[in-house]
Scaffold this motif. Sequence first.
Motif, short mmCIF file in Angstrom:
data_model
loop_
_atom_site.label_atom_id
_atom_site.label_comp_id
_atom_site.label_asym_id
_atom_site.label_seq_id
_atom_site.Cartn_x
_atom_site.Cartn_y
_atom_site.Cartn_z
N GLY A 148 0.81 -1.21 0.00
CA GLY A 148 0.00 0.00 0.00
C GLY A 148 0.85 1.27 0.00
O GLY A 148 1.91 1.33 0.62
N SER A 199 -2.41 -6.64 -0.56
CA SER A 199 -2.90 -5.32 -0.18
C SER A 199 -2.09 -4.28 -0.94
O SER A 199 -0.89 -4.12 -0.70
CB SER A 199 -2.74 -5.12 1.33
N ASP A 209 -3.42 -0.93 -1.66
CA ASP A 209 -4.16 0.31 -1.61
C ASP A 209 -3.26 1.52 -1.89
O ASP A 209 -2.12 1.58 -1.45
CB ASP A 209 -4.84 0.46 -0.25
N ASN A 212 -7.08 -5.99 -0.93
CA ASN A 212 -7.31 -4.58 -0.63
C ASN A 212 -6.84 -3.76 -1.82
O ASN A 212 -5.64 -3.69 -2.09
CB ASN A 212 -6.54 -4.19 0.64
N VAL A 213 -7.78 -3.18 -2.55
CA VAL A 213 -7.44 -2.34 -3.70
C VAL A 213 -8.03 -0.94 -3.52
O VAL A 213 -8.41 -0.28 -4.49
CB VAL A 213 -7.92 -2.97 -5.03
N ASN A 214 -8.09 -0.48 -2.28
CA ASN A 214 -8.56 0.87 -2.02
C ASN A 214 -7.76 1.89 -2.82
O ASN A 214 -6.54 1.79 -2.94
CB ASN A 214 -8.40 1.21 -0.53
N ASP A 215 -8.45 2.89 -3.35
CA ASP A 215 -7.78 4.04 -3.99
C ASP A 215 -6.84 3.62 -5.12
O ASP A 215 -5.70 4.10 -5.20
CB ASP A 215 -7.03 4.87 -2.94
N THR A 216 -7.29 2.72 -5.94
CA THR A 216 -6.54 2.31 -7.14
C THR A 216 -7.41 2.59 -8.37
O THR A 216 -8.48 3.20 -8.27
CB THR A 216 -6.17 0.83 -7.08
N HIS A 259 -11.61 -5.25 0.47
CA HIS A 259 -11.63 -3.83 0.83
C HIS A 259 -11.64 -3.00 -0.45
O HIS A 259 -10.71 -3.06 -1.26
CB HIS A 259 -10.40 -3.46 1.65
N SER A 264 -12.37 0.99 -1.82
CA SER A 264 -12.60 2.40 -1.50
C SER A 264 -12.35 3.28 -2.71
O SER A 264 -11.33 3.12 -3.40
CB SER A 264 -11.67 2.87 -0.38
#
Length: 471
Positions: free
Chosen positions: A242, A265, A267, A290-294, A315, A317
């Motif tokens: 991340g 993860s 992110d 978790n790939v939040n904000d990609t 996850h 976002s």
Amino acid sequence: CPQLQELQLGNTQVTDAAITAVAKSCPQLRILSIDGSHVTDMSITDVARLCPQLEHLNVNDTNVTDESIAAVAQGCPQLQHLHLSRLKATDVSITAVAQTCSQLQSLRLYDMKRVTEASVIAVAQGCPLLQYLYLFNMRVTDAAIKAVAQGCPRLQSLWLCHHSYNAVVEVTDTSITTLAQRCRQLRQLHLSKANVTDTSIRTVAQGCPRLQSFYVDSTGVTDASITAMAQGCPQLQELQLGNTQVTDAAITAVAKSCPQLRILSIDGSHVTDMSITDVARLCPQLEHLNVNDTNVTDESIAAVAQGCPQLQHLHLSRLKATDVSITAVAQTCSQLQSLRLYDMKRVTEASVIAVAQGCPLLQYLYLFNMRVTDAAIKAVAQGCPRLQSLWLCHHSYNAVVEVTDTSITTLAQRCRQLRQLHLSKANVTDTSIRTVAQGCPRLQSFYVDSTGVTDASITAMAQGCPQLQEL
């Protein structure tokens, strides 16, 4: 039971009286775990004096100090595992352990505010058999890591973790290079927020072929070292990248070389559907993503749903994904245990209902800045009886959570294992909160700010939920 050798009493009401009785009657005691109990130096000193075969001691979150830890060091030279968290102990007792317990194999120091890296250096010099070293929220520099590298060639796990958002781990390429060269049996290396770059990570990739767990989020790594890691460490199962400069090139290399990957993860990185689709195709054992904000969209999330049926944690976002991919996950990933949707503007409560109907093992559901009504919460209550955490959060000052007493009452009646319930700004009153108080005795975290609750339901909550920690 005078032959008792192993005793675990964590998070109980046990006090010194019981532990002293055990020490007096069970001289063969080897394992004692009493984290979160009410013991003090008094009983642990008795254990040190009367149980010389002690090998494992866990006194996390107790009232133990230097006095009894030093006594254990003196009286229990066969000690192999020591877990210390949030104690008032200092370098004095840890150094004593290092000087007398040469068989120590694992040491865990968590939020030990009075302990410095001098203790780590002492352990490195006195405990050559050390295999597992976990240092949480502790200032550590290259000096300590170099000492560990030089003194502990059998090291398998090193965790340097800081929970503070702004924390910086003062460890650089210098010591990590030495570590990789001397500790070739490393299987876990967690360096989140450390001041490391491709320079040392390439050395890790070359020197530690058995590595299985690697965390370098918020560091200076790039595609170059992560590609080398993929090629040099084919047993890799856990990877956290991340907030790095990593792109699709590195993630595709990992997917091609590390088929056992379980945790990914990434992110805040620069990945797109291209590499995540490769992960979905080549890493069927994936459990956590978790790939939040990609730049990930429906395309690769749906591919993960199709290719990774063992997925347990997802996850998402601020993505452009829609109900299409979340519904695909719900239909094929029946083992899903946690789902986090944050600022997913194109996702509706239809996804929540689909997950509730398709994922009966769901335990954790976090919905941030998302319109949710009673229909979705009722579906969760009916379909996910193991639910432990439900967060309904809106950061907008004027937001209103469209959830009422109707669904929360159903939730409380059917999800009795709830430990976290966050309903800030929801349209709930004492009616449903009384039901929560009666039906969810394990509740630990409860947020109902800007709601219609009064003294009546909160008093009932206090009586019905004695484990409450956050209110």
